[in-house]
Design a protein around this motif. Sequence first.
Motif, PDB file in Angstrom:
ATOM      1  N   ASP A  46     -11.953  24.055  38.089  1.00  0.00           N
ATOM      2  CA  ASP A  46     -12.280  23.235  37.316  1.00  0.00           C
ATOM      3  C   ASP A  46     -13.949  23.775  37.234  1.00  0.00           C
ATOM      4  OD1 ASP A  46     -10.124  22.032  38.947  1.00  0.00           O
ATOM      5  OD2 ASP A  46     -12.103  20.292  39.307  1.00  0.00           O
ATOM      6  N   ALA A  47     -14.247  24.686  37.648  1.00  0.00           N
ATOM      7  CA  ALA A  47     -16.026  25.149  36.465  1.00  0.00           C
ATOM      8  C   ALA A  47     -15.480  25.781  35.531  1.00  0.00           C
ATOM      9  CB  ALA A  47     -16.637  25.668  37.496  1.00  0.00           C
ATOM     10  N   LEU A  48     -14.823  26.911  35.280  1.00  0.00           N
ATOM     11  CA  LEU A  48     -13.803  27.523  34.732  1.00  0.00           C
ATOM     12  C   LEU A  48     -13.510  26.609  33.201  1.00  0.00           C
ATOM     13  CD1 LEU A  48     -13.186  30.559  34.184  1.00  0.00           C
ATOM     14  CD2 LEU A  48     -11.185  30.104  34.417  1.00  0.00           C
ATOM     15  N   LEU A  49     -12.669  25.945  33.931  1.00  0.00           N
ATOM     16  CA  LEU A  49     -11.797  25.274  32.568  1.00  0.00           C
ATOM     17  C   LEU A  49     -13.234  23.651  32.353  1.00  0.00           C
ATOM     18  CD1 LEU A  49      -7.959  24.324  34.581  1.00  0.00           C
ATOM     19  CD2 LEU A  49      -9.104  26.304  32.930  1.00  0.00           C
ATOM     20  N   MET A  50     -14.015  23.603  32.454  1.00  0.00           N
ATOM     21  CA  MET A  50     -15.186  22.875  32.297  1.00  0.00           C
ATOM     22  C   MET A  50     -15.747  24.084  30.677  1.00  0.00           C
ATOM     23  SD  MET A  50     -16.489  19.917  34.887  1.00  0.00           S
ATOM     24  CE  MET A  50     -16.482  21.169  35.995  1.00  0.00           C
ATOM     25  N   ARG A  51     -15.594  24.680  31.264  1.00  0.00           N
ATOM     26  CA  ARG A  51     -16.559  25.745  30.588  1.00  0.00           C
ATOM     27  C   ARG A  51     -16.104  26.664  29.671  1.00  0.00           C
ATOM     28  NH1 ARG A  51     -20.311  27.306  28.053  1.00  0.00           N
ATOM     29  NH2 ARG A  51     -21.888  28.667  28.052  1.00  0.00           N
TER      30      ARG A  51
END
Length: 404
Positions: A46-51
Amino acid sequence: MTHHPQRHAPQLRIPATYLRGGTSKGVFFRLDDLPAAAQVPGTARDALLMRVIGSPDPYAKHTDGMGGATSSTSKCVIISKSTQPGHDVDYLYGQIAIDTAFVDWSGNCGNLSTAVGPFAIANGFIDKARLPENGTFPVRVWQANIGKTIVCHVPIANGEVQETGDFELDGVTFPAAEIVLEFIDPADEGEGEGGGSMFPTGNLVDDLEVPGVGTLKATMINAGIPTVFVNAADIGYTGTELQDAINGNPDELAMFEAIRAHGAVLMGLIKHVSEAPKRQHTPKVAFVAPPADYTASSGKRIAAGEIDLLVRALSMGKLHHAMMGTAAVAIGTAAAIPGTLVSDAAGGGARTAVRFGHPSGTLRVGAEAAQVDGQWVVRKAVMSRSARVLMEGAVRVPADTLPG
């Protein structure tokens, strides 16, 4: 001030493709290309895709990411070799919230489904020997979020995906090649009230009590995506509205969110309205009206005689600029079943296809419904979209995006 090189590691470079599918666009990844921590569901992914998208962004602009600061352009897709027999690829879709740190995995994007077929072919998921030199190839897609099959009929020219063409799709500026999508058994067969039927309450029309709004007639259907339909006239609309009429008005948006939240409880998707903010992608809320003349967002005149009904839908808390593909499946399915609000707006009776007016123009969707043992079933819904690769290569994200 001392410079610490280890605090400023080079950005991660992740192979990706930026694709338009229908009236949406998103960043597509092959599962194997993601960093190991993001190859499994969880906070790292989730953190990767948000970034990648540039969220959460308090400015709501996505300037520092690939997103477009609208629900239609704040999307990521992960494609892998299918785990299911008789399918070519697994397709997992994440709707990235714009101003909050949240990725919603609860539903599908019907528009981006169009781009999954071409992506699968171009990225070697389909054995070249299976492709015609010229013609169409049916990519069988397993939609992993909702456990459904989508068949994506991709045009092939000289052994490669044909992207250009003269098919026009309202809400998309330029023509492209036509891709026919079949959503197989689009209704939900899950557990719950109504025996897992596509009408979770067991009714074609319910009285939906919404505090501060009133008691509204509502058709709540789970086909394509869970959707709450209400009559435009009951909430003070005509069905000819464009985005500006609603999206700048916090009171109106709050009313729609209240309708959505109370509908979600009746549909059994959440236990209490307080849970609705954590489930933004589903259900959708839409309003319907009989045909009327209007001017689409492009300035094109749509005549009442060209359409069977008017539909406007909200996605991620805003009026959508066109129509979500999954909601189009819900519209087509509900229109095929006499007695729903959608069927009534289209003049009633049984039908196998419907053309509806949305803010960007019109869309035709086919669906055939039948009653089996007193329950309505729909075997498939069909619509034409298009898709195009916009950019390919790699996205970059700061190395500290991933925990650890």
